[in-house]
Design a protein around this motif. Sequence first.
Motif, PDB file in Angstrom:
ATOM      1  N   LEU A 171      26.167  43.773  33.432  1.00 14.83           N
ATOM      2  CA  LEU A 171      25.952  45.208  33.281  1.00 14.83           C
ATOM      3  C   LEU A 171      25.280  45.565  31.964  1.00 14.83           C
ATOM      4  O   LEU A 171      25.009  46.738  31.700  1.00 14.83           O
ATOM      5  CB  LEU A 171      27.298  45.942  33.379  1.00 14.83           C
ATOM      6  CG  LEU A 171      27.977  45.893  34.760  1.00 14.83           C
ATOM      7  CD1 LEU A 171      29.431  46.320  34.656  1.00 14.83           C
ATOM      8  CD2 LEU A 171      27.228  46.785  35.749  1.00 14.83           C
ATOM      9  N   HIS A 172      25.065  44.537  31.119  1.00 13.98           N
ATOM     10  CA  HIS A 172      24.413  44.717  29.820  1.00 13.98           C
ATOM     11  C   HIS A 172      25.225  45.640  28.908  1.00 13.98           C
ATOM     12  O   HIS A 172      24.680  46.517  28.231  1.00 13.98           O
ATOM     13  CB  HIS A 172      22.984  45.267  30.004  1.00 13.98           C
ATOM     14  CG  HIS A 172      22.127  44.420  30.885  1.00 13.98           C
ATOM     15  ND1 HIS A 172      21.672  43.168  30.513  1.00 13.98           N
ATOM     16  CD2 HIS A 172      21.659  44.640  32.144  1.00 13.98           C
ATOM     17  CE1 HIS A 172      20.957  42.659  31.500  1.00 13.98           C
ATOM     18  NE2 HIS A 172      20.936  43.537  32.501  1.00 13.98           N
ATOM     19  N   VAL A 173      26.544  45.467  28.937  1.00 17.02           N
ATOM     20  CA  VAL A 173      27.449  46.183  28.037  1.00 17.02           C
ATOM     21  C   VAL A 173      28.454  45.166  27.499  1.00 17.02           C
ATOM     22  O   VAL A 173      28.480  43.998  27.909  1.00 17.02           O
ATOM     23  CB  VAL A 173      28.197  47.323  28.765  1.00 17.02           C
ATOM     24  CG1 VAL A 173      27.217  48.365  29.289  1.00 17.02           C
ATOM     25  CG2 VAL A 173      29.050  46.781  29.904  1.00 17.02           C
ATOM     26  N   THR A 174      29.302  45.583  26.582  1.00 15.38           N
ATOM     27  CA  THR A 174      30.330  44.682  26.054  1.00 15.38           C
ATOM     28  C   THR A 174      31.460  44.539  27.058  1.00 15.38           C
ATOM     29  O   THR A 174      31.665  45.403  27.934  1.00 15.38           O
ATOM     30  CB  THR A 174      30.891  45.221  24.736  1.00 15.38           C
ATOM     31  OG1 THR A 174      31.598  46.449  25.002  1.00 15.38           O
ATOM     32  CG2 THR A 174      29.774  45.470  23.721  1.00 15.38           C
ATOM     33  N   HIS A 175      32.222  43.439  26.922  1.00 18.24           N
ATOM     34  CA  HIS A 175      33.353  43.254  27.819  1.00 18.24           C
ATOM     35  C   HIS A 175      34.412  44.324  27.593  1.00 18.24           C
ATOM     36  O   HIS A 175      35.142  44.707  28.500  1.00 18.24           O
ATOM     37  CB  HIS A 175      33.957  41.861  27.653  1.00 18.24           C
ATOM     38  CG  HIS A 175      34.649  41.637  26.352  1.00 18.24           C
ATOM     39  ND1 HIS A 175      33.977  41.274  25.208  1.00 18.24           N
ATOM     40  CD2 HIS A 175      35.959  41.742  26.005  1.00 18.24           C
ATOM     41  CE1 HIS A 175      34.842  41.147  24.211  1.00 18.24           C
ATOM     42  NE2 HIS A 175      36.056  41.425  24.666  1.00 18.24           N
ATOM     43  N   GLY A 176      34.463  44.834  26.355  1.00 17.96           N
ATOM     44  CA  GLY A 176      35.404  45.909  26.067  1.00 17.96           C
ATOM     45  C   GLY A 176      35.067  47.177  26.838  1.00 17.96           C
ATOM     46  O   GLY A 176      35.969  47.904  27.278  1.00 17.96           O
ATOM     47  N   ALA A 177      33.784  47.463  26.983  1.00 14.90           N
ATOM     48  CA  ALA A 177      33.371  48.644  27.740  1.00 14.90           C
ATOM     49  C   ALA A 177      33.784  48.514  29.207  1.00 14.90           C
ATOM     50  O   ALA A 177      34.217  49.491  29.830  1.00 14.90           O
ATOM     51  CB  ALA A 177      31.863  48.832  27.624  1.00 14.90           C
ATOM     52  N   VAL A 178      33.640  47.298  29.765  1.00 16.00           N
ATOM     53  CA  VAL A 178      34.070  47.067  31.153  1.00 16.00           C
ATOM     54  C   VAL A 178      35.573  47.266  31.268  1.00 16.00           C
ATOM     55  O   VAL A 178      36.062  47.942  32.188  1.00 16.00           O
ATOM     56  CB  VAL A 178      33.682  45.651  31.613  1.00 16.00           C
ATOM     57  CG1 VAL A 178      34.186  45.397  33.035  1.00 16.00           C
ATOM     58  CG2 VAL A 178      32.176  45.448  31.542  1.00 16.00           C
ATOM     59  N   SER A 179      36.323  46.686  30.331  1.00 12.27           N
ATOM     60  CA  SER A 179      37.780  46.805  30.352  1.00 12.27           C
ATOM     61  C   SER A 179      38.221  48.260  30.286  1.00 12.27           C
ATOM     62  O   SER A 179      39.127  48.692  31.015  1.00 12.27           O
ATOM     63  CB  SER A 179      38.378  46.019  29.180  1.00 12.27           C
ATOM     64  OG  SER A 179      39.786  46.151  29.155  1.00 12.27           O
ATOM     65  N   ARG A 180      37.561  49.044  29.447  1.00 15.59           N
ATOM     66  CA  ARG A 180      37.939  50.450  29.311  1.00 15.59           C
ATOM     67  C   ARG A 180      37.638  51.245  30.582  1.00 15.59           C
ATOM     68  O   ARG A 180      38.420  52.108  30.999  1.00 15.59           O
ATOM     69  CB  ARG A 180      37.211  51.072  28.113  1.00 15.59           C
ATOM     70  CG  ARG A 180      37.763  50.611  26.761  1.00 15.59           C
ATOM     71  CD  ARG A 180      37.203  51.433  25.628  1.00 15.59           C
ATOM     72  NE  ARG A 180      35.759  51.233  25.455  1.00 15.59           N
ATOM     73  CZ  ARG A 180      35.220  50.271  24.706  1.00 15.59           C
ATOM     74  NH1 ARG A 180      36.006  49.396  24.087  1.00 15.59           N
ATOM     75  NH2 ARG A 180      33.907  50.162  24.583  1.00 15.59           N
ATOM     76  N   GLN A 181      36.494  50.957  31.211  1.00 13.50           N
ATOM     77  CA  GLN A 181      36.148  51.664  32.442  1.00 13.50           C
ATOM     78  C   GLN A 181      37.138  51.326  33.561  1.00 13.50           C
ATOM     79  O   GLN A 181      37.538  52.207  34.336  1.00 13.50           O
ATOM     80  CB  GLN A 181      34.723  51.319  32.872  1.00 13.50           C
ATOM     81  CG  GLN A 181      33.635  51.966  32.043  1.00 13.50           C
ATOM     82  CD  GLN A 181      33.464  53.443  32.346  1.00 13.50           C
ATOM     83  OE1 GLN A 181      33.992  53.952  33.329  1.00 13.50           O
ATOM     84  NE2 GLN A 181      32.745  54.146  31.475  1.00 13.50           N
TER      85      GLN A 181
END
Length: 289
Positions: free
Chosen positions: A28-38
Amino acid sequence: MKLPALTSFQFFNVAAQTQSFVQAGRLLHVTHGAVSRQVRALEDAIGVELFERRNRAIFLNDAGRELYSVTRPFFEQLEGTLYRLQRETREDVLVVSCEPTIAMKWLIPRLPDFHAAYPHLQVQLLTAGGPIDFGRSGVDLAVRRDDFYWDDSIHCATIGEEWTGPVCTPALWSAGQPLDGMRLLHSKTRPLAWDNWLRLAQVAAAGTTRQEYEHFYLCIQAAAAGLGVGMASLLMVHGELESGQLIAPFGFIRDGSRYCLLSPRPFEESAKCRVFLEWISGQMAQSVR
């Protein structure tokens, strides 16, 4: 209930597919933290946990698997629809799906003729066989043999009949020689090809040995290498017969099947599809003269 943002479902879908926030972030071209938060925001919004979290690993739980069974086809269909809509705005591109061996041995060598006749059209060729989902694949047309069922939602035009016959190298064959005792090359993709030809041609083959290959293409290559007698489609060995690399000692006969051009909509609704139908039908007619 107010649905959470589509982004949350998208992030969840990729995380469920990869079973990893890190891998999902890369896709998704984002950080893993951003995925976790979503994903956490989605869980909070619906009040249900979707993953089991063990140390740094994640695993879909029952609720997550149930939701993924919905989001996966949804996003696949969404991507396919967007691709199709974008493609339909480009009338200069024609996406064609074709069975691999026919594509390699017959269609690709003839595409220069199409490009010369219709330089404004660009053909994008995909190799695949069997049933096709036009909605998800983004394909305009599909070249298939009628060895599977399709319903009335698919429009079909017959472009030619199938002709089959045994082929081998000239060195492997003597004039008047029977098939008795020969090694017959079979293909898993057409397991009944030899049986059908022997029945239709009323030819006996006693004491033969059997060599099986995964695909029709490999069976033809094995015949060209002198490894035995292969059952082939006339369309697939046209070049080898002309060059003398292979011979067809019994000739070719119609096996009762046909090649078809499939479309998700009537051919007359699309100028580029109608043009391709007319061209490929003419090429098929020339190939089986």
